[in-house]
Design a protein around this motif. Structure first.
Motif, PDB file in Angstrom:
ATOM      1  N   GLY A  18      52.929  35.155  20.263  1.00 44.91           N
ATOM      2  CA  GLY A  18      52.957  35.247  21.719  1.00 44.91           C
ATOM      3  C   GLY A  18      51.850  34.436  22.363  1.00 44.91           C
ATOM      4  N   ILE A  19      51.893  34.379  23.689  1.00 41.27           N
ATOM      5  CA  ILE A  19      50.861  33.668  24.447  1.00 41.27           C
ATOM      6  C   ILE A  19      49.751  34.640  24.817  1.00 41.27           C
ATOM      7  CG2 ILE A  19      50.362  32.537  26.643  1.00 41.27           C
ATOM      8  CD1 ILE A  19      52.964  31.108  26.497  1.00 41.27           C
ATOM      9  N   ALA A  20      48.536  34.302  24.448  1.00 45.22           N
ATOM     10  CA  ALA A  20      47.371  35.098  24.820  1.00 45.22           C
ATOM     11  C   ALA A  20      46.685  34.427  26.000  1.00 45.22           C
ATOM     12  CB  ALA A  20      46.413  35.210  23.641  1.00 45.22           C
ATOM     13  N   ILE A  21      46.585  35.151  27.110  1.00 50.00           N
ATOM     14  CA  ILE A  21      45.902  34.633  28.302  1.00 50.00           C
ATOM     15  C   ILE A  21      44.434  34.988  28.170  1.00 50.00           C
ATOM     16  CG2 ILE A  21      45.842  34.675  30.819  1.00 50.00           C
ATOM     17  CD1 ILE A  21      48.747  35.754  30.693  1.00 50.00           C
ATOM     18  N   THR A  22      43.566  33.988  28.191  1.00 53.34           N
ATOM     19  CA  THR A  22      42.168  34.211  27.831  1.00 53.34           C
ATOM     20  C   THR A  22      41.194  34.158  28.988  1.00 53.34           C
ATOM     21  OG1 THR A  22      41.952  31.859  27.281  1.00 53.34           O
ATOM     22  CG2 THR A  22      42.547  33.366  25.491  1.00 53.34           C
ATOM     23  N   ALA A  23      41.517  33.448  30.060  1.00 49.40           N
ATOM     24  CA  ALA A  23      40.538  33.322  31.155  1.00 49.40           C
ATOM     25  C   ALA A  23      41.260  32.935  32.445  1.00 49.40           C
ATOM     26  CB  ALA A  23      39.486  32.269  30.814  1.00 49.40           C
ATOM     27  N   PRO A  24      40.707  33.368  33.593  1.00 47.41           N
ATOM     28  CA  PRO A  24      41.305  33.004  34.885  1.00 47.41           C
ATOM     29  C   PRO A  24      40.963  31.571  35.253  1.00 47.41           C
ATOM     30  CG  PRO A  24      39.311  34.285  35.239  1.00 47.41           C
ATOM     31  CD  PRO A  24      39.534  34.242  33.750  1.00 47.41           C
ATOM     32  N   PRO A  25      41.581  31.026  36.291  1.00 49.24           N
ATOM     33  CA  PRO A  25      41.269  29.659  36.715  1.00 49.24           C
ATOM     34  C   PRO A  25      39.806  29.538  37.115  1.00 49.24           C
ATOM     35  CG  PRO A  25      43.251  30.464  37.810  1.00 49.24           C
ATOM     36  CD  PRO A  25      42.637  31.631  37.121  1.00 49.24           C
ATOM     37  N   SER A  26      39.199  28.430  36.789  1.00 43.32           N
ATOM     38  CA  SER A  26      37.800  28.229  37.164  1.00 43.32           C
ATOM     39  C   SER A  26      37.706  27.993  38.670  1.00 43.32           C
ATOM     40  CB  SER A  26      37.217  27.025  36.413  1.00 43.32           C
ATOM     41  OG  SER A  26      37.941  25.853  36.739  1.00 43.32           O
ATOM     42  N   GLY A  27      36.664  28.536  39.249  1.00 42.80           N
ATOM     43  CA  GLY A  27      36.412  28.326  40.672  1.00 42.80           C
ATOM     44  C   GLY A  27      37.146  29.266  41.595  1.00 42.80           C
ATOM     45  N   VAL A  28      38.044  30.125  41.051  1.00 43.78           N
ATOM     46  CA  VAL A  28      38.794  31.075  41.879  1.00 43.78           C
ATOM     47  C   VAL A  28      38.420  32.487  41.446  1.00 43.78           C
ATOM     48  CG1 VAL A  28      41.072  31.897  42.565  1.00 43.78           C
ATOM     49  CG2 VAL A  28      40.695  29.462  42.192  1.00 43.78           C
ATOM     50  N   LEU A  29      38.088  33.336  42.408  1.00 46.78           N
ATOM     51  CA  LEU A  29      37.650  34.696  42.135  1.00 46.78           C
ATOM     52  C   LEU A  29      38.659  35.677  42.695  1.00 46.78           C
ATOM     53  CD1 LEU A  29      33.952  34.188  43.266  1.00 46.78           C
ATOM     54  CD2 LEU A  29      34.823  34.057  40.927  1.00 46.78           C
ATOM     55  N   ALA A  30      39.032  36.655  41.884  1.00 52.62           N
ATOM     56  CA  ALA A  30      39.943  37.707  42.331  1.00 52.62           C
ATOM     57  C   ALA A  30      39.139  38.954  42.635  1.00 52.62           C
ATOM     58  CB  ALA A  30      40.986  37.993  41.253  1.00 52.62           C
ATOM     59  N   VAL A  31      39.248  39.435  43.872  1.00 50.48           N
ATOM     60  CA  VAL A  31      38.577  40.668  44.288  1.00 50.48           C
ATOM     61  C   VAL A  31      39.667  41.605  44.773  1.00 50.48           C
ATOM     62  CG1 VAL A  31      36.836  41.707  45.780  1.00 50.48           C
ATOM     63  CG2 VAL A  31      36.545  39.362  44.958  1.00 50.48           C
ATOM     64  N   GLY A  32      40.107  42.497  43.871  1.00 50.63           N
ATOM     65  CA  GLY A  32      41.252  43.332  44.215  1.00 50.63           C
ATOM     66  C   GLY A  32      42.472  42.453  44.415  1.00 50.63           C
ATOM     67  N   GLY A  33      43.127  42.583  45.554  1.00 52.55           N
ATOM     68  CA  GLY A  33      44.307  41.784  45.849  1.00 52.55           C
ATOM     69  C   GLY A  33      44.003  40.492  46.569  1.00 52.55           C
ATOM     70  N   TYR A  34      42.728  40.097  46.655  1.00 54.85           N
ATOM     71  CA  TYR A  34      42.349  38.901  47.406  1.00 54.85           C
ATOM     72  C   TYR A  34      41.694  37.898  46.478  1.00 54.85           C
ATOM     73  CZ  TYR A  34      43.341  41.881  51.336  1.00 54.85           C
ATOM     74  OH  TYR A  34      43.979  42.707  52.213  1.00 54.85           O
ATOM     75  N   ARG A  35      41.953  36.622  46.750  1.00 59.81           N
ATOM     76  CA  ARG A  35      41.407  35.550  45.942  1.00 59.81           C
ATOM     77  C   ARG A  35      40.542  34.648  46.821  1.00 59.81           C
ATOM     78  NH1 ARG A  35      44.628  34.117  41.181  1.00 59.81           N
ATOM     79  NH2 ARG A  35      44.830  31.960  41.814  1.00 59.81           N
ATOM     80  N   PHE A  36      39.356  34.305  46.301  1.00 58.80           N
ATOM     81  CA  PHE A  36      38.415  33.463  47.013  1.00 58.80           C
ATOM     82  C   PHE A  36      38.070  32.259  46.143  1.00 58.80           C
ATOM     83  CE2 PHE A  36      37.507  37.757  48.489  1.00 58.80           C
ATOM     84  CZ  PHE A  36      37.421  37.596  49.865  1.00 58.80           C
ATOM     85  N   LEU A  37      37.666  31.185  46.783  1.00 59.63           N
ATOM     86  CA  LEU A  37      37.045  30.077  46.072  1.00 59.63           C
ATOM     87  C   LEU A  37      35.557  30.382  45.931  1.00 59.63           C
ATOM     88  CD1 LEU A  37      38.703  26.991  47.790  1.00 59.63           C
ATOM     89  CD2 LEU A  37      39.209  27.935  45.544  1.00 59.63           C
ATOM     90  N   ALA A  38      35.014  30.136  44.746  1.00 63.51           N
ATOM     91  CA  ALA A  38      33.588  30.374  44.530  1.00 63.51           C
ATOM     92  C   ALA A  38      32.746  29.553  45.498  1.00 63.51           C
ATOM     93  CB  ALA A  38      33.223  30.046  43.080  1.00 63.51           C
TER      94      ALA A  38
END
Length: 502
Positions: free
Chosen positions: A420-440
């Motif tokens: 299977g596919i193992a997801i290891t890390a989120p996109p760089s420079g993007v932060l997830a805070v609950g249901g909201y995503r911000f650029l660092a």
């Protein structure tokens, strides 16, 4: 309503349910709606909802909103949201979903970027004057011509919609022709250039809802309790769209009061709970959900899909859980948990309904890109909304067709043990805070505006991905400054006084 011969729109799905069971319960408000909005909770049958939708659609048309124009909507998880969306679709409009935590700065950017012609808001939500926020944001958006809202004590210049909903007269002669291939929804993604508006057609939305509905094995006529703020594609597909696909009842919960949620499940005899996966797992570990005798399905949404593989086992309590992997506004897929409660492997390639579901169509496809990231393609994925910015520059580039998938940016690899596919890390420079995503970078920019000694950062958080924390010489003044700039509470409260509990 006027119809065409293509795939159904969401409003046409509603119409089919209406024709079969007009008197069955359709929409149920949160029990604490009076506290949240100042309005009493409502229960609507399909026939009652249809009359309200027709009245609202007629109002939008009479207001001069032409077909295919954008109407911005910032509403809580109450019946007004479902009625407004169906009315907009019936009038041929495109709904731009505005997250509830957005304040004037984000609202203004979104309204200008989409060229919205109208905005619909609630008077107050949890003590915050959203009507005033909408009026101020609309004043800075030259395209806005129509500002309206639900609730009491609306500011001067905002058209009240409660009277429209209760109106018994609705002119259906001018309703727009339904076309499932036209854009129906706009949601917003954090990108390098700021907010990226992501459009979707009715077909895209229905495909997203089907991917969850079929994988989770929900029954027809399900009673669904949605504990999500539906301000994203995933939030809408897993609640509003699944409700229309099941032809059942949608009970709404204003997130998150666990005691109130359990009372709703028991009172309404809900068989399905849609909630953030971390919340559902925590409640299951505390043996709270097992007391709900009617509950059979939990649909858990992961805004941090890299954490699914290490999550706790789902207890064997007669309730099946489906993990829904979310990748911003690009797309999603659902995977039902194994019999032992462990997360099932995500296999590369097409994903379809489970074998026991008599449907063979492909819901989408998961791929591993040459860059070692996870890609998505399929009928729900709006490939055109995500331009490819890193294609190599060469004289033959124009002859190379663009990718037919969206690169989510999540680092991934093939697990040798499972394939299977193992997801290891989120996109760089993007932060997830609950249901909201911000650029660092955005966090650093706002911190710089507060002075030389200010710091705003994102700390890892097991439940929400990240949490914001800030420090400056005067935290109280920083909160005031960020509020005056029109920023959302996630940034403002990063500078709360840590010496005060809570």
């Amino acid at each position: 309503m006027l119809q065409n011969n293509t795939s159904p729109t969401l409003d046409e799905l509603f119409g089919r349910i209406l024709a079969r069971q007009p008197d069955q319960p359709a929409l149920i408000d949160p029990p604490d709606k009076l506290r949240v909005t100042g309005q009493p909770p409502r229960r609507l049958s399909f026939a009652q909802a249809d009359r309200a939708v027709s009245a609202l659609a007629g109002h939008f048309i009479e207001a001069g909103l032409p077909p295919n124009s954008v109407i911005a909507v910032q509403l809580p998880n109450t019946v007004e949201l479902a009625l407004t969306m169906l009315a907009a679709f019936r009038a041929g409009l495109i709904v731009a979903l505005l997250p509830q935590l957005w304040r004037q700065a984000e609202l203004t950017v979104a309204l200008n970027r989409t060229g919205a012609r109208a905005i619909v808001a609630m008077g107050r939500i949890d003590g915050v004057d959203h009507a005033d926020l909408a009026m101020n944001a609309a004043a800075e958006a030259f395209s806005i011509r129509h500002v309206c809202g639900f609730g009491s004590d609306l500011p001067e210049g905002m058209i009240p919609l409660d009277n429209v909903v209760s109106s018994l007269s609705a002119d259906s002669s001018r309703l727009a022709i339904q076309d499932s291939r036209r854009p129906a929804l706009l949601t917003f993604e954090a990108s390098g250039s700021g907010f990226l508006a992501v459009p979707r057609t009715h077909v895209n939305l229905i495909a997203g809802g089907l991917a969850i509905f079929l994988e989770s094995g929900l029954p027809q006529g399900a009673t669904i309790l949605s504990a999500l703020a539906p301000s994203s594609f995933a939030g809408l597909a897993s609640s509003f769209v699944m409700w229309l696909l099941s032809g059942g009842t949608l009970a709404m919960h204003h997130p998150f009061d666990e005691t109130m949620m359990m009372r709703q499940i028991e009172t309404e005899r809900c068989d399905t709970l849609v909630a953030p996966a971390s919340l559902a797992l925590r409640m299951a570990e505390a043996d709270v959900l097992s007391s709900a005798r009617s509950l059979r399905h939990v649909v858990g949404l992961w805004r941090t899909p890299e954490q699914v593989g290490s999550s706790p086992l789902w207890p064997q309590n007669g309730i099946r859980m489906t993990d829904v992997y979310l990748f911003g506004e690009a797309g999603l897929f659902g995977v039902r948990r194994a019999d032992d409660g462990s997360p099932a492997p995500v296999m590369p390639g097409p994903y379809r309904a489970p074998p026991e579901v008599p449907v063979s169509s492909t819901a989408g496809e998961v791929i591993l890109t040459p860059k070692g990231t996870l890609g998505l393609r399929g009928p729900m994925v709006p490939v055109a909304a995500y331009p490819v910015t890193d294609r190599p520059v060469d004289p033959f580039a124009a002859l190379t067709p663009p990718p037919d998938y969206v690169d989510t940016g999540y680092a991934a690899r093939i697990d040798r043990a499972t394939g299977g596919i193992a997801i290891t890390a989120p996109p760089s420079g993007v932060l997830a805070v609950g249901g909201y995503r911000f650029l660092a970078d955005d966090l650093q920019e706002w911190a710089r505006r507060l002075g030389q000694n200010a710091m705003l950062t994102a700390l890892p958080d097991r439940l929400s991905g990240h949490r914001l924390a800030g420090r400056t010489d005067d935290n109280a003044r920083a909160r005031e400054a960020l509020t005056e700039l029109g920023l959302n509470p996630l940034m403002v409260e990063a500078f709360r006084d840590r010496s005060v509990p809570g």
